[in-house]
Design an enzyme around this catalytic site. Structure first.
Site, PDB file in Angstrom:
ATOM      1  N   ASP A 117      50.659  62.905 -44.578  1.00 25.69           N
ATOM      2  CA  ASP A 117      51.909  62.749 -43.836  1.00 25.69           C
ATOM      3  C   ASP A 117      52.285  64.015 -43.072  1.00 25.69           C
ATOM      4  O   ASP A 117      51.933  65.128 -43.460  1.00 25.69           O
ATOM      5  CB  ASP A 117      53.052  62.384 -44.787  1.00 25.69           C
ATOM      6  CG  ASP A 117      52.909  60.983 -45.367  1.00 25.69           C
ATOM      7  OD1 ASP A 117      52.327  60.123 -44.678  1.00 25.69           O
ATOM      8  OD2 ASP A 117      53.376  60.761 -46.502  1.00 25.69           O
ATOM      9  N   LYS A 118      53.040  63.825 -41.995  1.00 23.82           N
ATOM     10  CA  LYS A 118      53.440  64.937 -41.130  1.00 23.82           C
ATOM     11  C   LYS A 118      54.204  66.011 -41.900  1.00 23.82           C
ATOM     12  O   LYS A 118      54.002  67.208 -41.677  1.00 23.82           O
ATOM     13  CB  LYS A 118      54.284  64.407 -39.973  1.00 23.82           C
ATOM     14  CG  LYS A 118      54.654  65.456 -38.937  1.00 23.82           C
ATOM     15  CD  LYS A 118      55.380  64.811 -37.763  1.00 23.82           C
ATOM     16  CE  LYS A 118      55.724  65.852 -36.698  1.00 23.82           C
ATOM     17  NZ  LYS A 118      56.369  65.234 -35.519  1.00 23.82           N
TER      18      LYS A 118
END
EC number: 5.4.99.25
Length: 282
Positions: free
Chosen positions: A39-40
């Site tokens: 995930d970012k």
């Protein structure tokens, strides 16, 4: 064209896809992929695949993962991470004794619903795109394996719980945070997430994209899980042309085919007893 894989230390604030840009530039190729989205908001080890090694994505994705995560109780966001909008609050903050008791329920084979903001496909559309557009949809629970959860620390004053989690592919740490909090009559989100291990590969052995070098590229021969089969010179051309040669192999097993002179010829994957398919032909 270069072929190999890289252990990348992904930084927070970049998507896994964005992390590949400097790799493509360094090796002067668009034939670069990654094995397992991070995930970012998260950081940690990301396996990048270059050249023909992109065909090995399925193998690397299937490996178990290890994470160090921080959950914050009392608040829940729509994304279940620190980048989301607060959608729920709880006055009750669980005690460390209650947390330790409930954590046991999350070890083993469990069923979890992936977050609404995830890359799961719903009728061909990514779930996060539906969520962003305010669409109603359901995500079916999925079976995953959590092998171990260790509590590293708990600060009641800041409602922050730090855990080390070892799990199978497809496990969502954000879902564990949500479900653990619900089981304790509270709510939570993941305030920090770092992936520290993929299979045998550790974060401490990874490199930042800005420090890339030719020596960062790893070959298959470094993988002890890939057994080598040496092919007689009379059959080398058969392998290079994708023809079948007799090899002892089990289902889901990967093997490297090499010539007697040491040239890597191909990678095969077992699809039955002594039956295989070519994954890569070099």
């Amino acid at each position: 064209m270069e072929n190999g894989f890289l252990l990348i230390n992904k930084e927070q604030g970049k998507t896994s896809f964005e992390t590949l840009f400097p790799i493509k530039k360094y090796f002067n190729t668009n034939h670069v992929g990654h094995a397992g989205t991070l995930d970012k908001f998260a950081s940690g080890i990301l396996i990048a695949l270059v050249g023909k090694y992109t065909k090995l994505a399925g193998y690397f994705i299937s490996l178990d993962k290890e994470y160090v995560a921080e959950f914050r109780f009392g608040l829940e966001t729509d994304t279940l991470d620190s980048n989301g909008r607060i959608v729920n609050k709880a006055d009750y903050i669980p005690s460390v004794e209650d947390i330790d008791l409930k954590l046991k329920d999350f070890v083993g084979e469990i069923y979890q619903s992936p977050p609404r903001f995830s890359s799961i496909h719903i009728d061909g559309i990514r779930a996060y795109k539906l969520a962003l557009n305010g669409k109603f949809f359901e995500i079916k629970k999925r079976r995953v394996n959590v092998y171990d959860i260790q509590r590293l620390s708990y600060d009641f004053s800041s409602s922050s719980l730090s855990l080390k989690i070892t799990c199978s592919k497809g496990t969502y740490i954000r879902s564990i945070a949500r479900d653990l909090a619900y089981s304790l009559n509270s709510c939570a989100y993941v305030s920090n997430l770092k992936r520290t291990k993929i299979g045998m590969f550790r974060l401490k052995d990874s490199t930042l994209c800005k420090n890339l070098s030719k020596s960062s590229l790893i070959s298959l021969e470094s993988l002890s899980s890939f057994k080598k089969v040496y092919i007689d010179s009379s059959k080398v051309n058969l392998v290079k042309n994708g023809a079948y040669v007799e090899v002892q192999i089990n289902i889901n097993e990967f093997k490297i085919l090499k010539s007697r002179e040491g040239e890597i010829l191909a990678v095969i994957e077992g699809i039955g007893f002594n039956k295989y398919k070519y994954v890569i032909i070099f």
